[in-house]
Design an enzyme around this catalytic site. Structure first.
Site, PDB file in Angstrom:
ATOM      1  N   HIS A 487       0.832  -1.205   0.000  1.00 14.73           N
ATOM      2  CA  HIS A 487       0.000   0.000   0.000  1.00 14.73           C
ATOM      3  C   HIS A 487       0.871   1.263   0.000  1.00 14.73           C
ATOM      4  CE1 HIS A 487      -3.584   2.438   1.318  1.00 14.73           C
ATOM      5  NE2 HIS A 487      -2.603   3.211   1.770  1.00 14.73           N
ATOM      6  N   GLU A 488       1.783   1.357   0.939  1.00 16.03           N
ATOM      7  CA  GLU A 488       2.621   2.550   1.019  1.00 16.03           C
ATOM      8  C   GLU A 488       3.535   2.683  -0.191  1.00 16.03           C
ATOM      9  OE1 GLU A 488       1.889   4.838   2.950  1.00 16.03           O
ATOM     10  OE2 GLU A 488       0.542   3.661   4.218  1.00 16.03           O
ATOM     11  N   HIS A 491       1.725   4.479  -2.892  1.00 11.59           N
ATOM     12  CA  HIS A 491       1.863   5.937  -2.734  1.00 11.59           C
ATOM     13  C   HIS A 491       3.243   6.385  -3.212  1.00 11.59           C
ATOM     14  CE1 HIS A 491      -1.814   6.898  -0.645  1.00 11.59           C
ATOM     15  NE2 HIS A 491      -1.555   6.134   0.409  1.00 11.59           N
ATOM     16  N   HIS A 494       3.475   6.654  -6.851  1.00 11.88           N
ATOM     17  CA  HIS A 494       2.733   7.822  -7.316  1.00 11.88           C
ATOM     18  C   HIS A 494       3.629   9.065  -7.297  1.00 11.88           C
ATOM     19  CE1 HIS A 494      -1.492   9.940  -7.098  1.00 11.88           C
ATOM     20  NE2 HIS A 494      -0.933  10.034  -8.285  1.00 11.88           N
TER      21      HIS A 494
END
Length: 704
Positions: A487-488, A491, A494
């Site tokens: 998940h991190e 980010h 991104h």
């Protein structure tokens, strides 16, 4: 407003001590321009902040003093190029106060919070500056702007208006005062939570206290004890990666209750670190802020600039999931009670029993337990897995840098290259819990990508809070931990893959309820056999995870989803309720939380994922205020979006991966989020995939 401007000018005019040893006053000759953490000391920050703010105000004054008519170049480009030093100082300071803080840094943080707020007000409430932006926005259709330029101008106009730029006189002054006070309260809130987490430790010494704990939990507790000066003992901390395994395996019910109560009481102990008064004042100030801008509630104000647009849309989504989640949770509770009874325990299931008996039920239903799973999930191998996934999707590679300064020995740093071998970014990975680090998991940037000032590549940081393995032993993760890692890293990608011209639109600078989509869609790859069979290998034997065990893990992904969904959704609904108030002068946060949960029919055996007094997403700044729903909003997108790869029959389908890169990961905030999603997926999202993945039609999203 006059007071805010005066405060900012006083800082700007202060004599700054430009000493030869302050790294912020000299070029950084480090590789790729990374921060020289080995040379930066706490005493460097205040002089650096003072000079950076003075420089920034001078740059703004040059824009407003320009006698030429406003143009995109002399106003928006100039704004985008201003404040570079201030951004650098603030990002480096933020990395330390979040990840490796100390008393000296925290004192500076408290002192600088209102000063930085005043500085922001001096810019966002600058009438002359806004007049230039307003002029450009009014004639934007005739300016022949590129799509990205049009988006930048739109965002500046919206952001200034929402900050209060159209306010005048007393209203403008009051807005400035509110924002300064909120900055102080947010800092206080987060420091109180960190203090409670840092101070608490459950020290275990006897076998009676250790009963039920498997070796990997004992090893992590022994390492935590060593780090906290209790070598030879075992320590459970309030880090999620420490407390949840303890609650899952400890057969000592009294200690489970003690640990659970400490965990859920962070910021709520009636002492100097109690956050209830801060919550009351924050909520009231947010209401007043919204009222000044013409909104009845803070939720209406906050959600106007999101994909959801209004509180009703958020409520509709959450309640659509809430009722079936409660039904599933009730079924799960019955299973736990039956398990306890089968062991001769004639008890009512309490919140501190849930993890413990859920693990036993999972073992019975799926012949699966955490002790069997963890040996296959080594942190180092899971890092290889995220790097492999990024490479297969986007062609990037990661190369560890041993010769760059870092703020803690546990931090690893990587150079990121594209498929042509060209430099793309620098990536900092900080995975371990420690007393000087706030809880949770997050991504941040030390430098944002942009091309307006030449080719500026990003420096991105991921933080997790995993319990470190014993010395000489690997760190073993739960499947949930591994999902958090993905998940991190989503980010992080991104930020790392951003390819825009303007800093305003760089990386994760997107609407709040879209920012979780790039992170949550990446979670799906950790669930795929192609990844697990390659990287989930036993830390002792090196053997890949057996297919039978893999099948059981995947089959169990909807297990306990009633609990997980109720825990998360209740937090999102209470967040929305706080920020739908029209008056909080008499607010009692503890009572308000209890009353709202009673209205919802919250099961007494389940607690909110984040209770109000430690709900840092919502009260340690504005990021997720009235916005904790964003994880579920984005889950509609990520569940539906990953279905595209499944439909293609290839989880690394190159055409889909290219669309995902082009429309989402590299686009930053340059596109409307729904337009970006439709361009990737080919249609609008459907909610069915979310309900199916959570097992509410019939694997849930990672929320932090």
């Amino acid at each position: 407003m006059a007071q805010a401007a005066d405060a900012a000018l006083q800082v700007a005019q202060a004599e700054t001590k430009v000493t030869s040893d302050n790294p912020f006053f000299h070029p950084w000759n480090t590789r790729f321009g990374v921060p020289p953490y080995d040379a930066i000391k706490p005493e460097h920050f205040k002089p650096a902040y003072e000079k950076a703010m003075a420089d920034h105000l001078a740059e703004i004054k040059a824009i407003t003093d320009n006698k030429d008519a406003p143009t995109f170049a002399n106003t928006i480009d100039a704004l985008e190029k201003s404040g570079n030093m201030l951004g650098t100082v603030a990002r480096v300071f933020g990395s330390l106060t979040a990840s490796n803080t100390n008393d000296q840094l925290q004192k500076i943080q408290r002192e600088m919070a209102p000063v930085m707020a005043a500085h922001g007000n001096a810019i966002n409430l600058n009438a002359a500056l806004f007049a230039r932006i307003d002029t450009l926005y009014a004639k934007r259709d005739s300016l022949k702007l590129s799509k990205e330029q049009a988006r930048v101008l739109e965002r500046y106009y919206i952001d200034f208006v929402r900050a209060g730029a159209k306010l005048e006189g007393k209203d403008r002054d009051r807005m400035a005062a509110i924002l300064q006070r909120l900055a102080v309260l947010s800092t206080q809130f987060s420091q109180n939570v960190l203090a409670d987490e840092k101070e608490y430790k459950l020290v275990l010494t006897s076998e009676e206290e250790l009963v039920g704990l498997p070796e990997f939990v004992r090893a992590a507790a022994a390492q935590a004890a060593k780090e906290r000066g209790d070598e030879g003992k075992y320590v459970i901390t309030l880090s999620r990666s420490s407390i949840e395994p303890f609650l899952t395996f400890s057969a000592n019910r009294a200690l489970r209750e003690k640990a659970w109560k400490a965990w859920t009481a962070r910021g709520d102990n009636g002492d100097a670190q109690d956050n209830n008064a801060a919550i009351k004042e924050i909520v009231q100030l947010r209401i007043e802020r919204a009222n000044l801008l013409g909104y009845k509630t803070f939720a209406e104000y906050k959600l106007a600039d999101t994909m959801a647009k209004n509180p009703q849309a958020v409520s509709d989504l959450l309640l659509q999931v809430w009722e079936p989640a409660k039904v599933r949770a009730a079924e799960e509770k019955d299973d736990l009670a039956k398990m306890a009874a089968s062991e001769g325990q004639n008890i009512q299931i309490e919140p501190w029993d849930w993890y413990y008996y859920a693990e036993k039920v999972r073992k019975a239903k799926y012949d699966l337990n955490e002790e069997e799973i963890k040996p296959y999930f080594q942190l180092d191998k899971m890092m290889e897995a995220v790097f492999f996934t990024a490479n297969q999707l986007f062609g990037v590679t990661f190369h560890e840098l041993k010769d760059v300064p870092r703020y803690h020995p546990d931090v690893k740093v990587y150079e990121v290259k594209d498929k042509k071998g060209q430099h793309v970014a620098v990536f900092y990975s900080d995975n371990f819990a420690r007393p000087s680090k706030r809880s949770g998991a997050w991504m941040s940037s030390l430098r944002e990508q942009e091309k307006l000032s030449g080719k500026v590549t990003p420096i991105v940081m991921n933080n997790n809070n995993f319990a470190k393995g014993a010395e000489g032993q690997p760190t073993l993760l739960s499947f949930d931990d591994a999902t958090t890692l993905f998940h991190e890293f989503g980010h992080g990608l991104h930020g790392m893959l951003s390819d825009v011209t303007y800093p305003q639109l760089s990386g994760t600078s997107v609407l709040r309820d879209f920012v979780e989509f790039p992170s949550q869609i990446l979670e799906h790859w950790i669930e795929q056999p192609e990844i697990l069979q390659r990287f989930a290998v036993h830390y002792k034997t090196g053997e890949p995870i057996p297919k039978a065990l893999l099948d059981k893990i995947l089959a169990a992904q909807t297990f306990n989803q009633g609990f997980a969904t109720v825990s998360y959704t209740s937090s999102a609904l209470v967040d929305l309720a706080y920020h739908s108030l029209t008056d909080a002068k008499d607010l009692d946060p503890d009572k308000f939380e209890r009353d709202e949960l009673a209205k919802l029919g919250m099961p007494k055996e389940i607690v909110m994922r984040h209770r109000s007094p430690h709900f840092t997403h919502v009260f340690s700044g504005d990021g997720y205020s009235a916005g904790y729903y964003s994880y579920m909003w984005a889950e509609v997108l990520d569940a539906d979006g990953f279905d595209a790869f499944k439909e293609a029959g290839n989880i690394f389908d190159p055409k889909l991966a290219q669309k995902l890169y082009q429309e989402v990961y590299s686009a930053g905030g340059s596109k409307d989020p729904m337009e970006a999603y439709v361009a990737f997926r080919g249609r609008a999202p459907k909610v069915d995939a979310l309900l199916r993945n959570r097992g509410l039609l019939g694997t849930g999203s990672r929320v932090n």
